[in-house]
Structures are given as C-alpha cells and as structure tokens.
Design a protein around this motif. Sequence first.
Motif, mmCIF file in Angstrom:
data_model
loop_
_atom_site.group_PDB
_atom_site.id
_atom_site.type_symbol
_atom_site.label_atom_id
_atom_site.label_comp_id
_atom_site.label_asym_id
_atom_site.label_seq_id
_atom_site.Cartn_x
_atom_site.Cartn_y
_atom_site.Cartn_z
ATOM 1 N N ILE A 218 57.870 24.313 -10.035
ATOM 2 C CA ILE A 218 57.349 24.647 -8.710
ATOM 3 C C ILE A 218 55.837 24.832 -8.769
ATOM 4 N N LEU A 219 55.362 25.594 -9.741
ATOM 5 C CA LEU A 219 53.915 25.795 -9.879
ATOM 6 C C LEU A 219 53.221 24.501 -10.263
ATOM 7 N N ALA A 220 53.887 23.672 -11.065
ATOM 8 C CA ALA A 220 53.300 22.378 -11.424
ATOM 9 C C ALA A 220 53.112 21.517 -10.183
ATOM 10 N N ALA A 221 54.101 21.521 -9.285
ATOM 11 C CA ALA A 221 54.002 20.739 -8.050
ATOM 12 C C ALA A 221 52.860 21.245 -7.183
ATOM 13 N N LEU A 222 52.720 22.563 -7.074
ATOM 14 C CA LEU A 222 51.637 23.114 -6.265
ATOM 15 C C LEU A 222 50.271 22.747 -6.843
ATOM 16 N N ARG A 223 50.170 22.733 -8.171
ATOM 17 C CA ARG A 223 48.907 22.318 -8.788
ATOM 18 C C ARG A 223 48.629 20.842 -8.504
ATOM 19 N N GLU A 224 49.664 20.021 -8.541
ATOM 20 C CA GLU A 224 49.485 18.595 -8.222
ATOM 21 C C GLU A 224 48.958 18.415 -6.802
ATOM 22 N N LEU A 225 49.350 19.308 -5.912
ATOM 23 C CA LEU A 225 48.906 19.234 -4.518
ATOM 24 C C LEU A 225 47.540 19.872 -4.310
ATOM 25 N N ASP A 226 46.961 20.435 -5.394
ATOM 26 C CA ASP A 226 45.713 21.198 -5.282
ATOM 27 C C ASP A 226 45.850 22.323 -4.257
ATOM 28 N N TYR A 227 47.031 22.942 -4.243
ATOM 29 C CA TYR A 227 47.273 24.042 -3.315
ATOM 30 C C TYR A 227 46.408 25.226 -3.696
ATOM 31 N N SER A 228 45.631 25.716 -2.749
ATOM 32 C CA SER A 228 44.732 26.841 -3.029
ATOM 33 C C SER A 228 44.989 28.014 -2.091
ATOM 34 N N GLY A 229 46.162 28.012 -1.470
ATOM 35 C CA GLY A 229 46.514 29.094 -0.559
ATOM 36 C C GLY A 229 47.158 30.260 -1.271
ATOM 37 N N TYR A 230 47.906 31.044 -0.501
ATOM 38 C CA TYR A 230 48.501 32.279 -1.016
ATOM 39 C C TYR A 230 49.903 32.051 -1.582
ATOM 40 N N LEU A 231 50.203 32.779 -2.655
ATOM 41 C CA LEU A 231 51.566 33.002 -3.116
ATOM 42 C C LEU A 231 51.897 34.428 -2.683
ATOM 43 N N CYS A 232 52.695 34.550 -1.639
ATOM 44 C CA CYS A 232 52.905 35.858 -1.024
ATOM 45 C C CYS A 232 54.329 36.354 -1.273
ATOM 46 N N ALA A 233 54.436 37.560 -1.784
ATOM 47 C CA ALA A 233 55.743 38.153 -2.078
ATOM 48 C C ALA A 233 56.404 38.645 -0.796
ATOM 49 N N GLU A 234 57.401 37.881 -0.323
ATOM 50 C CA GLU A 234 58.289 38.382 0.718
ATOM 51 C C GLU A 234 59.630 38.609 0.020
#
Length: 275
Positions: A231-247
């Motif tokens: 999951i984190l690898a996919a977000l890095r591939e997307l250059d995701y720079s938003g929040y990882l928010c604990a709900e």
Amino acid sequence: MKSCITVSLVEEARGGPFVLWDGLERSIAFAAELGFDAVEIFSPGVESLDADALAKHLDAAGVRLAALGTGAGWVKRGLQLADADAAKRDQAKRFVRELIDLAGSFSAMTIIGSMQGRSDQNVDPKTAREYLAEALEDGGAHASKYNVPLLYEPLNRYETNQCNTVAQGVELLESLSTGNVKLLCDLFHMNIEEVDIADALRFAGKRVGHIHFVDSNRWPVGCGHMVMGPILAALRELDYSGYLCAEAFPLPNPAEAARQTMRAFRYWTGGSNVL
C-alpha cells in the motif's frame, strides 16, 4: 506524506472510529506532543466550532487542520444527500457548504462520507446516484473558492449502496463536470471491498486526495492483519504527498491508539525502524 489524527466532538458517536475525544484544545495539544502534522475534526456542525479559538489552538500547537468531517449531519440531524425529500437534500447541501466555508478558511478539505446516503424504498439506485452527483457538483464548486478539493469517500457495502469500491468512486467523479472532487481512500473500507488495495490506489492515481490510515479491524495500523508494504509502495509510486490520517477505534485507549498510529506512521514512511 504527512501524519494526521482524528478528533471527535460528537458525543453521540462515542465509541466510533475516532482516536481522540477529550476536547479540542487538549486533543490538539496531545497530537502535537506526539508529532502529528495535522488533525481531522468530526464536529456537530459549524456552530460548535469557534474559528478564532480553533486557530489559536492550532497555532499554539504548530498543527494544521487537514479536514472537517460532515458525518454529524447524518448522525445528529438525519441529513443525507440522497434523501427523497428535496427540502432535506437542500438542507444537507447547506450543512456541507457551511463546513466547506469553515474548513476552507483554514485551507482544509471537507469530507463527504456517511452523508452520501443510499438508495432505498423511496429512492431507486439511479436517482440516489444522481442526487449524490448533484451534491458533489455543488460542494466541489463551492470548495474551489478556497483552492481545496471536496473529498468523497466510498464506504463498504454495510454502510452505503452508493459507491463501495475505488473504481466506482472514480466512475462517479468522472461523471462530474467539476474536477474539484477527490477520493478519500479509507483502508478499512478498502480491506472489505477491494481485491487488491494497492492496485485500487494505482487505478485512482491523482484522484487520491486523502487516506484514512487504519488496520483491517479498524484498530490503529499494526494491530490487525493489513499488509501495509504494498500500500505504501503504491502511494509512493503515485507521489502522494497528502495525509495518512488515523480514523481508528480508540483502542486499547485513545492515548495508546494515538501513540501506536505515530509509531506505525514513522515506520512505514521511513522515519523509524521500530513498529
């Protein structure tokens, strides 16, 4: 990627998947103490949030407001955007716009989750989806005044029959004339509905606007069986720079749930080798 934690001010939702519950000032200060970048607030409505006091608490702690949730519109007021009653739909849209105005003054986003509603004996699936799309058009355009997107969250099948998967969420967003609505991808819901969470995130691509960072059982990350690496690898591939928010559920207690979330965030984003 930036860290974020949920704060609930809605007593009727106590026991639900929000980590911090013990007042706004105290919760923001505790989030800052643990090193969180931001908070996501679940409030009864704009009347319960003093913008000046909120700004004071955030500034004192050095923490940002990431987003405001709208779910209390459903939990407290019975408002939902797919209601068969046009007057109630209009009331629901006003409730959302008011929260967009408050969040926007902090350059923060607003979330449409449980307020999306569902089809039922009074509203057929096609009409319910049209009502939801109409509300997202309205909210997305309103949020554009603040240069922030409106967030739409697909929920699992037990909570809505609108959009359950990321692919369905993408299809809905692509049907809109506004480009100012992004997806909130909640790992708990995705664990129920997706064949492969990482692939679903890749499919969404730049439409991913926010992540609810939570484990398979809705406990904090590290307390369930979610396989986080891909999951984190996919977000890095997307250059995701938003929040990882604990709900997440405040288990075993709010303080430890917050600490575990921060341990997991640092581990998975490379800031620590201890989970």
